[in-house]
Design a protein around this motif. Sequence first.
Motif, PDB file in Angstrom:
ATOM      1  N   VAL A   1       0.933  -1.189   0.133  1.00 16.17           N
ATOM      2  CA  VAL A   1      -0.172  -0.024  -0.095  1.00 16.17           C
ATOM      3  C   VAL A   1       0.970   1.346  -0.043  1.00 16.17           C
TER       4      VAL A   1
ATOM      5  N   ALA B   1      -6.010   4.178  -3.302  1.00 24.59           N
ATOM      6  CA  ALA B   1      -6.044   4.178  -1.765  1.00 24.59           C
ATOM      7  C   ALA B   1      -6.212   5.480  -1.320  1.00 24.59           C
TER       8      ALA B   1
ATOM      9  N   ILE C   1      -6.661   1.030   1.605  1.00 22.15           N
ATOM     10  CA  ILE C   1      -7.234   0.569   0.391  1.00 22.15           C
ATOM     11  C   ILE C   1      -8.562   0.532   0.143  1.00 22.15           C
TER      12      ILE C   1
END
Length: 232
Positions: free
Chosen positions: A102, A173, A178
């Motif tokens: 991420v 994101a 997310i």
Amino acid sequence: YCFLFLIFYFLMFCSDYTGYPFPTAPPVDPFAKIKVDDCGKTKGCFRYGKPGCNAETCDYFLSYRRIGADVEFELSADTDGWVAVGFSSDKKMGGDDVMACVHDDNGRVRIQHFYNVGQWAKEIQRNPARDEEGVFENNRVTCRFKRPVYVPREETIVDLHLSWYYLFAWGPAIQGSITRHDIDSPPVSERVVSIYKYEDIFMPSAAYQTFSSPFCLLLIVALTFYLLMGTP
């Protein structure tokens, strides 16, 4: 002697000499590019996107290889948010062990562990990832990490020595969290994947699937032949 030392000290720091520099942190090694030449040889790979794409041009890319008691994964996707792989007993989302890379608001790429509860991904604090590294460059999230092959029995963490379907997903994101994946039907491995077998598998994205089917290729060849020969 003390007087001479003071004179030397004064000359060192009051002249044009700038003094000794402050200690600096050791340089961080740049992210080593993913080698696609190893695909099918020393590691297994999945490529999704345009035919002939690599880790820097595929819509989605994943590789895996065994290193001792660990499996090393490399992920990359055309996104500024996150890229993930899920390990599933079927081809559907739900009850899956998920590893995601991420990109957060500070520019870092963090490796997180999730468990799919239905269509919702719940972050799990117990994270099996180690030796983590990631980078966000050229509007792509790319990462590399290891996780153990064997783990104690745990609902949210699968044993990788067993074979699983691999779910591939990526998306945006928001503030490092997310959100829904980019496409409605993310690609899934056609069959279960064994970490003991290295293959290089290409899956055409939707833009290339129509023309890659055998029927369409046969139709194109027939139409071309018809046009070249002309009508009687």
